[in-house]
Design a protein around this motif. Structure first.
Motif, short mmCIF file in Angstrom:
data_model
loop_
_atom_site.label_atom_id
_atom_site.label_comp_id
_atom_site.label_asym_id
_atom_site.label_seq_id
_atom_site.Cartn_x
_atom_site.Cartn_y
_atom_site.Cartn_z
N ARG A 47 39.85 37.68 46.65
CA ARG A 47 40.72 38.35 47.55
C ARG A 47 40.56 39.49 48.22
O ARG A 47 41.09 39.80 49.55
N VAL A 48 40.03 40.38 47.71
CA VAL A 48 39.53 41.75 48.25
C VAL A 48 37.77 41.90 47.90
O VAL A 48 37.39 41.69 46.87
N SER A 49 37.32 42.12 48.97
CA SER A 49 35.95 42.47 48.91
C SER A 49 35.30 43.59 48.02
O SER A 49 36.15 44.57 48.50
N VAL A 50 34.44 43.64 47.19
CA VAL A 50 34.17 44.84 46.17
C VAL A 50 32.46 44.70 46.48
O VAL A 50 31.92 43.81 46.62
N PRO A 51 31.90 45.78 46.20
CA PRO A 51 30.30 45.80 46.05
C PRO A 51 29.94 44.72 45.27
O PRO A 51 30.38 44.38 43.90
N LEU A 58 35.23 43.59 35.70
CA LEU A 58 36.98 43.39 35.77
C LEU A 58 37.35 44.82 35.78
O LEU A 58 37.80 45.42 36.87
N THR A 59 37.22 45.73 35.13
CA THR A 59 37.70 47.02 35.05
C THR A 59 37.15 48.21 36.38
O THR A 59 37.75 48.89 37.18
N GLN A 60 35.76 47.68 36.64
CA GLN A 60 35.24 48.39 37.78
C GLN A 60 35.62 47.93 39.03
O GLN A 60 35.87 48.58 40.08
N ALA A 61 35.63 46.83 39.02
CA ALA A 61 36.28 45.88 40.48
C ALA A 61 37.61 46.54 40.55
O ALA A 61 38.14 46.74 41.84
N ILE A 65 39.45 48.56 43.97
CA ILE A 65 40.55 47.99 44.70
C ILE A 65 41.28 49.31 44.53
O ILE A 65 42.25 49.55 45.82
N GLU A 66 41.66 49.72 43.58
CA GLU A 66 42.82 50.82 43.39
C GLU A 66 42.26 52.07 44.15
O GLU A 66 43.22 52.59 44.92
N ASN A 67 40.87 52.41 44.38
CA ASN A 67 40.57 53.56 45.09
C ASN A 67 40.59 53.35 46.50
O ASN A 67 40.98 54.17 47.42
N PHE A 68 40.07 52.00 47.07
CA PHE A 68 40.04 51.93 48.43
C PHE A 68 41.03 51.07 49.19
O PHE A 68 41.23 50.93 50.33
N LYS A 69 41.69 50.46 48.33
CA LYS A 69 43.01 49.45 48.90
C LYS A 69 44.50 50.03 48.37
O LYS A 69 45.31 49.33 48.61
N HIS A 70 44.40 50.87 47.26
CA HIS A 70 45.41 51.52 47.04
C HIS A 70 46.04 50.85 45.69
O HIS A 70 45.72 49.52 45.65
N ARG A 71 46.73 51.37 44.76
CA ARG A 71 47.28 50.86 43.55
C ARG A 71 48.11 49.78 43.61
O ARG A 71 48.16 48.84 43.30
N LYS A 72 48.88 49.85 44.94
CA LYS A 72 50.05 48.82 45.11
C LYS A 72 49.11 47.56 45.50
O LYS A 72 49.79 46.54 44.96
N THR A 73 48.04 47.66 46.08
CA THR A 73 47.38 46.45 46.36
C THR A 73 46.68 45.78 44.91
O THR A 73 46.98 44.50 44.88
N LEU A 74 46.37 46.54 43.91
CA LEU A 74 45.67 45.98 42.66
C LEU A 74 46.85 45.26 41.97
O LEU A 74 46.78 44.36 41.60
N VAL A 75 48.23 46.04 42.10
CA VAL A 75 49.25 45.41 41.26
C VAL A 75 49.83 43.99 41.95
O VAL A 75 49.97 43.16 41.26
N GLU A 76 49.77 43.99 43.54
CA GLU A 76 49.97 42.66 44.01
C GLU A 76 49.09 41.80 43.69
O GLU A 76 49.40 40.62 43.76
N GLN A 77 47.76 41.98 43.57
CA GLN A 77 46.92 41.02 43.08
C GLN A 77 47.00 40.70 41.85
O GLN A 77 46.75 39.27 41.55
N MET A 78 47.21 41.56 40.67
CA MET A 78 47.36 41.02 39.60
C MET A 78 48.64 40.04 39.40
O MET A 78 48.80 39.29 38.68
N ASN A 79 49.68 40.60 40.24
CA ASN A 79 50.92 39.67 40.28
C ASN A 79 50.73 38.53 40.69
O ASN A 79 51.31 37.33 40.00
#
Length: 286
Positions: A47-51, A58-61, A65-79
């Motif tokens: 869903r989100v491009s990472v290196p 998992l934790t690094q990806a 996402i948290e750093n470059f797309k914001h924590r909110k995006t990470l939570v939305e993806q987990m949800n």
């Protein structure tokens, strides 16, 4: 396959603590959510491009996402990944029926909670909280209805401990590098582990189901959650442990049970006669 007699004695004596990993979902009838860290990171990075070099970590990806797309995006993806509640399997239902004072569940799904809710006994849960969202607060308590409460109720027959959070009821997740760094900085002195959980684990035997210990994070959490428990534990492993897993099992006095989880669950859920036998013998001895 027969269950080890000490394990049966622990069941009969009420000293067993089930410790669940993501692998327990594989024996549920329907699990429309990621059932491993590898499956979860694959879903997040789809869903989100990472290196490329961290796309399978998992934790690094999650940190990227948290750093470059914001924590909110990470939570939305987990949800989104854990939007569905898996149908509890035979193992979940059996565990819920036993009235264990403490069940540890180290994945983000809601199958175990759903089984406890279906059982109808008094229960509640405590979840680990991310410091990026709840600075200074390590855990959150919730009753069976999913309402936040300040502390566990005395009437709860079972406490469900979700140390890395859960989708329900409040979308709490420990998943990024930063989440884990904060917790691991304090976990040696037990700060992130609730006092109620510390009391309930005392002198008890852990049974690890659906867990692998081929990752340093998994070993660190298990080691600290087990601290000050008994000297005898078991882990069901379908595959031979890796060198690091074998070292960890020996260090923590965890006896591996070489069996598929499916085969073990079938024996476990049919062992009531043996448990009654041992319980009767223990009663006679006293």
């Amino acid at each position: 396959m027969n269950l080890p007699e000490p394990l049966i004695a622990s069941l009969a004596g009420g000293t067993l603590v089930p410790y669940l990993g993501p692998g327990v979902l594989a024996v549920a009838p329907d699990y429309p959510v990621p059932a491993s860290p590898e499956a979860l990171v694959a879903q997040l990075t789809a869903r989100v491009s990472v290196p490329h070099k961290i796309r399978n970590r998992l934790t690094q990806a999650a940190q990227f996402i948290e750093n470059f797309k914001h924590r909110k995006t990470l939570v939305e993806q987990m949800n989104a990944a854990f939007a569905a509640t898996p149908v509890p399997g035979a193992l979940h239902a059996w565990l819920a029926a036993q009235g264990f004072p403490l069940i540890v569940d180290t994945w983000y799904d809601g199958a175990m909670a759903a089984a406890l809710q279906a059982r109808g006994d008094a229960w509640g849960e405590v979840q680990g909280l991310s410091q990026s969202e709840h600075f200074g607060q390590w855990t959150g308590w919730y009753d069976a209805a999913g309402e936040a409460v300040g502390e566990p109720a005395a009437v709860w027959q079972t406490v469900l401990y979700k140390p890395i959070g859960s989708r329900r009821p409040a979308a709490n997740y420990l998943v990024s590098d930063a989440d884990y760094v904060e917790v691991l900085t304090e976990i040696d002195i037990q700060t992130p582990i609730p006092v109620r959980v510390q009391a309930l684990r005392s002198d008890r035997n852990f049974l690890f189901l659906g867990c692998r210990f081929n990752d340093q994070l998994a070993r660190s959490f298990a080691r600290q959650i087990m601290k000050r428990s008994s000297h005898m534990h078991w882990a069901v492993l379908a595959e031979a442990p890796t060198r690091m897993e074998a070292r960890f099992l020996q260090e923590q006095n965890i006896t591996p049970i070489a069996a598929s989880l499916e085969a073990f669950v079938a024996v476990l859920t049919a062992c009531q006669r043996d448990v009654a036998r041992v319980a009767g013998a223990m009663a006679s001895a006293t």
